[in-house]
Scaffold this active site. Structure first.
Site, mmCIF file in Angstrom:
data_model
loop_
_atom_site.group_PDB
_atom_site.id
_atom_site.type_symbol
_atom_site.label_atom_id
_atom_site.label_comp_id
_atom_site.label_asym_id
_atom_site.label_seq_id
_atom_site.Cartn_x
_atom_site.Cartn_y
_atom_site.Cartn_z
ATOM 1 N N CYS A 2 -37.457 -28.107 -11.418
ATOM 2 C CA CYS A 2 -36.508 -28.989 -10.916
ATOM 3 C C CYS A 2 -35.289 -28.898 -11.943
ATOM 4 O O CYS A 2 -35.423 -28.481 -13.144
ATOM 5 C CB CYS A 2 -36.752 -30.639 -11.215
ATOM 6 N N ARG A 27 -34.501 -23.264 -10.193
ATOM 7 C CA ARG A 27 -35.573 -24.128 -10.701
ATOM 8 C C ARG A 27 -36.396 -24.930 -9.807
ATOM 9 O O ARG A 27 -37.577 -25.579 -9.934
ATOM 10 C CB ARG A 27 -35.035 -24.818 -11.744
ATOM 11 N N TRP A 78 -38.353 -29.325 -7.248
ATOM 12 C CA TRP A 78 -39.723 -28.710 -7.182
ATOM 13 C C TRP A 78 -40.744 -29.830 -7.365
ATOM 14 O O TRP A 78 -41.228 -30.400 -8.197
ATOM 15 C CB TRP A 78 -39.918 -27.954 -8.125
ATOM 16 N N ASN A 102 -36.241 -34.274 -14.604
ATOM 17 C CA ASN A 102 -36.845 -33.200 -14.404
ATOM 18 C C ASN A 102 -38.004 -33.671 -15.403
ATOM 19 O O ASN A 102 -38.062 -34.065 -16.664
ATOM 20 C CB ASN A 102 -35.976 -32.171 -15.007
ATOM 21 N N GLY A 103 -39.213 -33.206 -14.827
ATOM 22 C CA GLY A 103 -40.492 -33.276 -15.717
ATOM 23 C C GLY A 103 -41.482 -34.424 -15.223
ATOM 24 O O GLY A 103 -41.566 -34.496 -13.805
ATOM 25 N N GLU A 488 -49.573 -6.266 -12.388
ATOM 26 C CA GLU A 488 -47.983 -6.898 -12.209
ATOM 27 C C GLU A 488 -47.630 -6.627 -10.900
ATOM 28 O O GLU A 488 -47.009 -7.574 -10.322
ATOM 29 C CB GLU A 488 -47.050 -6.251 -13.140
ATOM 30 N N LYS A 492 -46.230 -9.428 -8.173
ATOM 31 C CA LYS A 492 -44.947 -9.336 -7.551
ATOM 32 C C LYS A 492 -45.214 -9.130 -5.848
ATOM 33 O O LYS A 492 -44.581 -9.952 -5.294
ATOM 34 C CB LYS A 492 -44.074 -8.017 -7.637
ATOM 35 N N GLU A 495 -46.337 -12.982 -4.946
ATOM 36 C CA GLU A 495 -45.161 -14.249 -5.014
ATOM 37 C C GLU A 495 -44.131 -13.613 -3.933
ATOM 38 O O GLU A 495 -43.532 -14.610 -3.371
ATOM 39 C CB GLU A 495 -44.789 -13.982 -6.309
ATOM 40 N N HIS A 511 -67.703 -1.330 -9.180
ATOM 41 C CA HIS A 511 -68.303 -2.316 -9.479
ATOM 42 C C HIS A 511 -68.019 -3.664 -8.279
ATOM 43 O O HIS A 511 -68.659 -4.724 -8.653
ATOM 44 C CB HIS A 511 -68.165 -2.926 -10.690
ATOM 45 N N LYS A 610 -38.819 -21.044 -11.111
ATOM 46 C CA LYS A 610 -38.538 -20.047 -12.201
ATOM 47 C C LYS A 610 -39.149 -20.672 -13.431
ATOM 48 O O LYS A 610 -39.993 -19.822 -14.284
ATOM 49 C CB LYS A 610 -37.158 -19.855 -12.379
HETATM 50 O O1 M6R Z 1 -40.534 -17.920 -18.357
HETATM 51 P P1 M6R Z 1 -41.919 -17.445 -18.521
HETATM 52 O O2 M6R Z 1 -41.839 -15.960 -18.999
HETATM 53 O O3 M6R Z 1 -42.874 -18.209 -19.580
HETATM 54 O O4 M6R Z 1 -42.531 -17.515 -17.125
HETATM 55 C C1 M6R Z 1 -43.967 -17.114 -17.082
HETATM 56 C C2 M6R Z 1 -44.362 -17.051 -15.605
HETATM 57 O O5 M6R Z 1 -44.210 -18.282 -14.798
HETATM 58 C C3 M6R Z 1 -43.527 -15.945 -14.764
HETATM 59 O O6 M6R Z 1 -43.528 -14.603 -15.529
HETATM 60 C C4 M6R Z 1 -43.848 -15.830 -13.102
HETATM 61 O O7 M6R Z 1 -45.186 -15.327 -13.178
HETATM 62 C C5 M6R Z 1 -42.854 -14.965 -12.424
HETATM 63 N N1 M6R Z 1 -42.539 -15.787 -11.326
HETATM 64 C C6 M6R Z 1 -43.677 -13.604 -12.188
HETATM 65 O O8 M6R Z 1 -42.616 -12.896 -11.218
#
Ligand code: M6R
Length: 615
Positions: A2, A27, A78, A102-103, A488, A492, A495, A511, A610
Site C-alpha cells: 500500500c 507498492r 495491496w 498502510n499497514g 533466482e 523471476k 513471479e 534425487h 514491491k
Molecule cells: O525489499 P526486500 O529486498 O527486502 O524484498 C525482498 C523480497 O520481497 C523481494 O526480493 C522479492 O522477492 C522480489 N519481488 C523478487 O523479484
C-alpha cells in the site's frame, strides 16, 4: 505494501495526488482512491473517489467526477483485509474523518466489535475503517479537537500503521501517524507533501523529513509540527536528496523492469564508487563500523526473496574469504526460532526496500539476543538501516530507486556490496593477501563491462523466450555460486510469467526432480566455467538423455556444449568471483521477454507488491 500520499498547499490537490500515486503504484495496485477537502458555499466538504483495479481506473473515474480543493490524501492498495473491491478501497470515512492507511491494525476484530455494539455502521471489511470511526467517536463523545481525538484513537490501536488523516472541519490540516510503516514529509514553498517513499514526490521537492516510530505530524501548507503520541515535541532533521526525478520514470523503455536491467552496469559502477582503493590496496566500507566487528566468530545472514538469493551467494563467498562460519536463514523463519546468536555474532540483513517486515523483525530478534547488526540496503534512511545505525551500520547499494516489482539491479548490487563486505572483513582479519585483494578489486571493476556484453544478447534472448510461451513448467539448474542464480532465475520466471519454475542444485536433481523431465520440460542449465563445470556437463547430459529441452547459459567460446543444447546464450568468460552476477542477467531478460510475450503485466505482476511490510 500500500502506498499513501498527501498534499496541502495552493495547487490542485487531485492532480498532485494522482501523479504521486502513479509513482507509488508499485507498492500495491488492486484498488486506489483519493479524498480532497473543498469549500462549497461557506462550508467545507469532503470529496472521495475510489475505484477497484489499477490506478488507471481511478484516473478515468476522476476525469468524469473531478475533485476540487488544495488539500487531500490518496492511496494505492495491496489488499490484506477485505477483497480488492471499491467498497474496501481507501480512503475510508466516518464523518467528519477521512483517512488512508498502510499497514495492519492487529486488534481490529476486537475494536470492530466494540464499535458495532456502540451503534457504528461499518461499510467495509477492512481493518482501516475502524480507525476513522475511533477518531470520529473520540471527537463526538469527548468534545475534543481533531488532534486530541486522533491521539486518543491511536492509543487504542495495535500493529503497523502509517496514516494520513483529514477532518472536514479543519480544512488546512493533514495529520500523519507513523508506526512501523514508512512515512515521509516533503517540504515545498507554501505547500507540503506526504508519501510512503521519496520517489512519489521527487518532482515536487528534494527536501524531506523522515518520520520516526511513534511520530504524529500536523502538516499545514506553511508549518509542520511533530510530536510523539503523547504530545511531546520531536525534532526531526530536514534531509536533502540529490536524486533526479527522472530516476522514477521509464525514460523510453517499455517497462521499468527492462530499464532497470539495462541500468545494471551503472548501478554497479555507482555501488563501487570510492570503495576500491588501489592506492592502499584495500576496500573502503563507508557506513560500516568495522571496529565493532573485531571479535565476531560467526556470521548469520537473513533476508527474503531475491535478497535471500544474494545472501546465498554471499555465504559461499564470505566463508571462503573471511574464514568464519556463515549461516543463512529466511527472515520469516529466523524471526520465530530460538536462534543461537550472541554478542560475537554478526547478523546481516539484506533488503532492497529496507522495510520488509520479516527481515526487520529477524534483525530485532537478533538484537534482543545481543547480536551485532549490519544491513545491505538500497533505500536511504529506511527502517532496516535505521535499526542497524547504532550497531555495525549499513553498506548501501546504490542502485537508485527500483520501481518494477521484480528485483534486478537491486539484486545485482546486493551481490556486489556483499562481495565488498566479505573483502573488508577478510582484510580486517588478515585473511587475505594484498595480491588477492587486488585480484578481487580488478574483477569487480570488470563487472559493468561484462554485463554490458550480456545485454547485447537481448534480441537473441527475446527470440528464445518466444519458443516457451506455452510452457507451464521449467527447471533451472546450477552448481556452486550458480545454484543461487538458478533459484533466482526460477523466482523471476514464477513471479513474472506465472510459470511453475523450480531452481535446483544440479547435483541434487537425480534425487527426485529428474522424474519430472520429459520432452515438454524446458531445462535452463547454468553451465559456465567453474570448478564444477564437468559435473554440470554430466547433469546436462542426464537431462538430454531423458528428452529435456535444454537452454544452456554457456561461456562465449564453449562450442562443444553449445552443440548439446537446443538453445544457448553466451556470457563472457570472467573471473569466478563475479560469475554469479554475470550469469544472472540472461535469466532476467529471459523471464522479462517471456512474460512480455505472454502479454502479462511485467512491472506489476498479480498478487505481488514491491515492499512487503506485512508478515
Ligand atoms: O525489499 P526486500 O529486498 O527486502 O524484498 C525482498 C523480497 O520481497 C523481494 O526480493 C522479492 O522477492 C522480489 N519481488 C523478487 O523479484
Amino acid at each position: 505494501m500500500c502506498g499513501i500520499v498527501g498534499y496541502v498547499g495552493h495547487q490542485n490537490a487531485e492532480t498532485i495526488l494522482l501523479d504521486s500515486l502513479r509513482r507509488l503504484e508499485y507498492r500495491g495496485y488492486d484498488s486506489a482512491g483519493i479524498a480532497t477537502l473543498f469549500l462549497a458555499n461557506t462550508s467545507c466538504q469532503t470529496a472521495i473517489r475510489r475505484a477497484a483495479g489499477k490506478l488507471e481506473n481511478l484516473r478515468e473515474f476522476v476525469k468524469q467526477n473531478p475533485c476540487q480543493g488544495t488539500i487531500g490524501i490518496g492511496h494505492t492498495r495491496w489488499a490484506t483485509h477485505g477483497k480488492p473491491t471499491e467498497k474496501n478501497a481507501h480512503p475510508h470515512q466516518s464523518d467528519p474523518i477521512t483517512l488512508v492507511h498502510n499497514g495492519i491494525i492487529e486488534n481490529h476484530l476486537q475494536l470492530r466489535e466494540q464499535l458495532l455494539s456502540a451503534g457504528h455502521q461499518l461499510k467495509s471489511d477492512t481493518d482501516t475503517e475502524i480507525v476513522a470511526h475511533l477518531i470520529a467517536a473520540e471527537k463526538k463523545n469527548n468534545q475534543v479537537n481533531f488532534i486530541t481525538a486522533t491521539r486518543a484513537a491511536v492509543q487504542q490501536i495495535r500493529g503497523a500503521f502509517a496514516l494520513a488523516i483529514l477532518d472536514e472541519n479543519e480544512q488546512d490540516t493533514i495529520v500523519c501517524i507513523k508506526q512501523a510503516c514508512p512515512l515521509i514529509i516533503g517540504i515545498g514553498q507554501h505547500e507540503n507533501f506526504i508519501a510512503s517513499d521519496f520517489t512519489a514526490i521527487l518532482p515536487y521537492t528534494n527536501q524531506f523529513i523522515i518520520l520516526e516510530e511513534g511520530d504524529m505530524a500536523v502538516v499545514k501548507k506553511d508549518t509542520i509540527h511533530i510530536t510523539n503520541f503523547d504530545g511531546v515535541e520531536q525534532n526531526r532533521p530536514i534531509k536533502i536528496l540529490d536524486w533526479s526525478p527522472s530516476v522514477a520514470e521509464k525514460n523510453g523503455f517499455s517497462h521499468f523492469m527492462l530499464k532497470e536491467i539495462f541500468e545494471q552496469p551503472l548501478a554497479i559502477t555507482d555501488t563501487l564508487r570510492e570503495r576500491l582503493s588501489f592506492i592502499e590496496n584495500k576496500v573502503v566500507l563507508d557506513g560500516v563500523h568495522l571496529d565493532k566487528l573485531k571479535h565476531i566468530n560467526r556470521i548469520c545472514i537473513v533476508a527474503c526473496g531475491s535478497s535471500f538469493h544474494a545472501g546465498m551467494i554471499a555465504k559461499y563467498q564470505m566463508e571462503d574469504l573471511v574464514k568464519l562460519p556463515v549461516e543463512l536463514d529466511l527472515a520469516s523463519e529466523f524471526r520465530y526460532r530460538p536462534v543461537l546468536v550472541d554478542a560475537h555474532t554478526l547478523v546481516i540483513g539484506i533488503s532492497q526496500s529496507g522495510e520488509t517486515a520479516d527481515t526487520l523483525a529477524a534483525l530485532r530478534h537478533a538484537q534482543n539476543k545481543g547480536a551485532l547488526l549490519l544491513s545491505i540496503c538500497n533505500t536511504l534512511e529506511s527502517s532496516i538501516p535505521r535499526l542497524c545505525h547504532h550497531s555495525a551500520g549499513t553498506l548501501y547499494t546504490r542502485a537508485g530507486p527500483e520501481i518494477s516489482v521484480a528485483s534486478t539491479k537491486a539484486f545485482i548490487t546486493q551481490i556486489v556490496a556483499l562481495h565488498l563486505l566479505g573483502l573488508g572483513l577478510a582484510q580486517q582479519r588478515d585473511q587475505i593477501t594484498k595480491n588477492d585483494i587486488i585480484e578481487h578489486m580488478n574483477a569487480l571493476l570488470q563487472l559493468p563491462t561484462a554485463i554490458e556484453t550480456v545485454l547485447q544478447e537481448d534480441s537473441l534472448i527475446q527470440k528464445i523466450a518466444q519458443h516457451f510461451v506455452s510452457s507451464t513448467d521449467m527447471l533451472f539448474l546450477g552448481r556452486g555460486a550458480l545454484y543461487p542464480i538458478a533459484l533466482e532465475g526460477a523466482l523471476k520466471m514464477k513471479e513474472l510469467s506465472y510459470v511453475h519454475a523450480e531452481g535446483y542444485a544440479a547435483g541434487e536433481m537425480k534425487h527426485g526432480a529428474i522424474a519430472l523431465i520429459d520432452e515438454k520440460m524446458p531445462v535452463i542449465v547454468l553451465a559456465a566455467q567453474s570448478h564444477v563445470y564437468e559435473k554440470v556437463v554430466s547433469n546436462l547430459e542426464e537431462v538430454k538423455t531423458r528428452g529435456g529441452c535444454i537452454v544452456g547459459i554457456l561461456d562465449e567460446n564453449d562450442d562443444a556444449l553449445k552443440s548439446r543444447c537446443e538453445f544457448s546464450i553466451h556470457i563472457p568468460v570472467v573471473p569466478k568471483s563475479i560469475l554469479a552476477p554475470v550469469a544472472t542477467v540472461p535469466l532476467q531478460l529471459f523471464a522479462y521477454h517471456l512474460a512480455n510475450a505472454k502479454g502479462l503485466d511485467v512491472d506489476q505482476p498479480r498478487n505481488l507488491a514491491k515492499s512487503v511490510t506485512v508478515e
